[in-house]
Design a protein around this motif. Structure first.
Motif, mmCIF file in Angstrom:
data_model
loop_
_atom_site.group_PDB
_atom_site.id
_atom_site.type_symbol
_atom_site.label_atom_id
_atom_site.label_comp_id
_atom_site.label_asym_id
_atom_site.label_seq_id
_atom_site.Cartn_x
_atom_site.Cartn_y
_atom_site.Cartn_z
ATOM 1 N N PHE A 298 12.954 -2.062 -2.368
ATOM 2 C CA PHE A 298 13.531 -3.399 -2.486
ATOM 3 C C PHE A 298 13.178 -3.944 -3.933
ATOM 4 O O PHE A 298 12.300 -3.789 -4.649
ATOM 5 N N HIS A 299 13.972 -5.154 -4.111
ATOM 6 C CA HIS A 299 13.806 -5.988 -5.275
ATOM 7 C C HIS A 299 13.222 -7.321 -4.921
ATOM 8 O O HIS A 299 13.506 -7.709 -3.547
ATOM 9 N N THR A 300 12.262 -7.993 -5.757
ATOM 10 C CA THR A 300 11.719 -9.235 -5.158
ATOM 11 C C THR A 300 12.834 -10.271 -5.502
ATOM 12 O O THR A 300 13.784 -10.073 -6.161
ATOM 13 N N ASP A 301 12.502 -11.437 -4.912
ATOM 14 C CA ASP A 301 13.518 -12.806 -5.337
ATOM 15 C C ASP A 301 13.475 -12.602 -6.772
ATOM 16 O O ASP A 301 12.199 -12.510 -7.471
ATOM 17 N N GLY A 302 14.448 -13.264 -7.705
ATOM 18 C CA GLY A 302 14.252 -13.539 -8.789
ATOM 19 C C GLY A 302 13.421 -14.547 -9.156
ATOM 20 O O GLY A 302 13.210 -15.629 -8.656
ATOM 21 N N PHE A 303 13.082 -14.430 -10.612
ATOM 22 C CA PHE A 303 12.255 -15.788 -11.303
ATOM 23 C C PHE A 303 12.559 -15.603 -12.605
ATOM 24 O O PHE A 303 13.372 -14.687 -13.187
ATOM 25 N N GLY B 216 13.851 -12.220 -14.119
ATOM 26 C CA GLY B 216 13.100 -11.091 -13.654
ATOM 27 C C GLY B 216 13.122 -10.731 -12.243
ATOM 28 O O GLY B 216 13.376 -11.794 -11.632
ATOM 29 N N GLN B 217 12.764 -9.489 -11.940
ATOM 30 C CA GLN B 217 12.981 -9.224 -10.698
ATOM 31 C C GLN B 217 11.661 -7.817 -10.454
ATOM 32 O O GLN B 217 11.932 -7.085 -11.293
ATOM 33 N N ILE B 218 11.005 -7.948 -9.680
ATOM 34 C CA ILE B 218 10.067 -6.889 -9.349
ATOM 35 C C ILE B 218 10.600 -5.870 -8.423
ATOM 36 O O ILE B 218 11.058 -6.446 -7.329
ATOM 37 N N TYR B 219 10.787 -4.569 -8.848
ATOM 38 C CA TYR B 219 11.404 -3.634 -8.044
ATOM 39 C C TYR B 219 10.340 -2.623 -7.591
ATOM 40 O O TYR B 219 9.425 -2.220 -8.187
ATOM 41 N N VAL B 220 10.252 -2.338 -5.985
ATOM 42 C CA VAL B 220 9.128 -1.505 -5.453
ATOM 43 C C VAL B 220 9.705 -0.497 -4.606
ATOM 44 O O VAL B 220 10.839 -0.832 -4.044
ATOM 45 N N GLU B 221 9.136 0.625 -4.756
ATOM 46 C CA GLU B 221 9.417 1.861 -3.806
ATOM 47 C C GLU B 221 8.319 2.168 -3.126
ATOM 48 O O GLU B 221 7.208 2.611 -3.725
ATOM 49 N N VAL C 7 0.772 -1.103 0.099
ATOM 50 C CA VAL C 7 -0.047 -0.135 -0.191
ATOM 51 C C VAL C 7 0.719 1.251 -0.243
ATOM 52 O O VAL C 7 1.921 1.293 0.856
ATOM 53 N N GLY C 8 0.674 2.261 -0.686
ATOM 54 C CA GLY C 8 1.399 3.500 -0.914
ATOM 55 C C GLY C 8 2.534 3.282 -1.680
ATOM 56 O O GLY C 8 3.376 4.502 -1.814
ATOM 57 N N ALA C 9 2.694 2.273 -2.681
ATOM 58 C CA ALA C 9 3.968 2.138 -3.562
ATOM 59 C C ALA C 9 3.953 3.353 -4.590
ATOM 60 O O ALA C 9 2.924 3.738 -4.988
ATOM 61 N N THR C 10 5.137 4.089 -4.733
ATOM 62 C CA THR C 10 4.993 4.967 -5.695
ATOM 63 C C THR C 10 5.737 4.636 -6.774
ATOM 64 O O THR C 10 5.762 5.422 -8.026
ATOM 65 N N LEU C 11 6.231 3.466 -6.935
ATOM 66 C CA LEU C 11 6.871 3.017 -8.188
ATOM 67 C C LEU C 11 6.927 1.361 -7.989
ATOM 68 O O LEU C 11 7.223 0.833 -7.162
#
Length: 93
Positions: free
Chosen positions: A79-84, A67-72, A18-22
């Protein structure tokens, strides 16, 4: 086509963003070049679900992607998620 992924905590429960800006999908393509695709929250972020609606330029190479998902969420919570990984196949017709 919509690519949707649920971000989870180590215990398997949904990670609230919640509140992720990117939110973006960082990829290593089959030719080893990198690219980033924009993602959006699927809801308010409490369920950890993010999505990318593909376009003609999302996945232009046939083969194996990493891939990895990046969240701000804030200036200090990034942070980055674990790779997939996944494969993209060519058209059958």
């Amino acid at each position: 086509v919509v690519l949707e992924k649920t971000l989870v905590k180590p215990d398997g429960s949904a990670l609230s963003i919640v509140g992720a800006t990117l939110v973006r999908l960082d990829l290593r393509q089959p030719d080893r070049t990198t690219k980033s695709l924009s993602m959006t929250l699927s809801s308010d972020g409490s369920d950890g679900k993010v999505r990318h609606t593909t376009t003609a330029t999302s996945f232009t190479q046939v083969g194996h992607y990493q891939g990895q998902i990046y969240v701000e969420i804030s200036s200090v919570q990034k942070f980055h998620t674990d790779g997939f990984h996944f494969d993209v196949e060519g058209n059958i017709v």
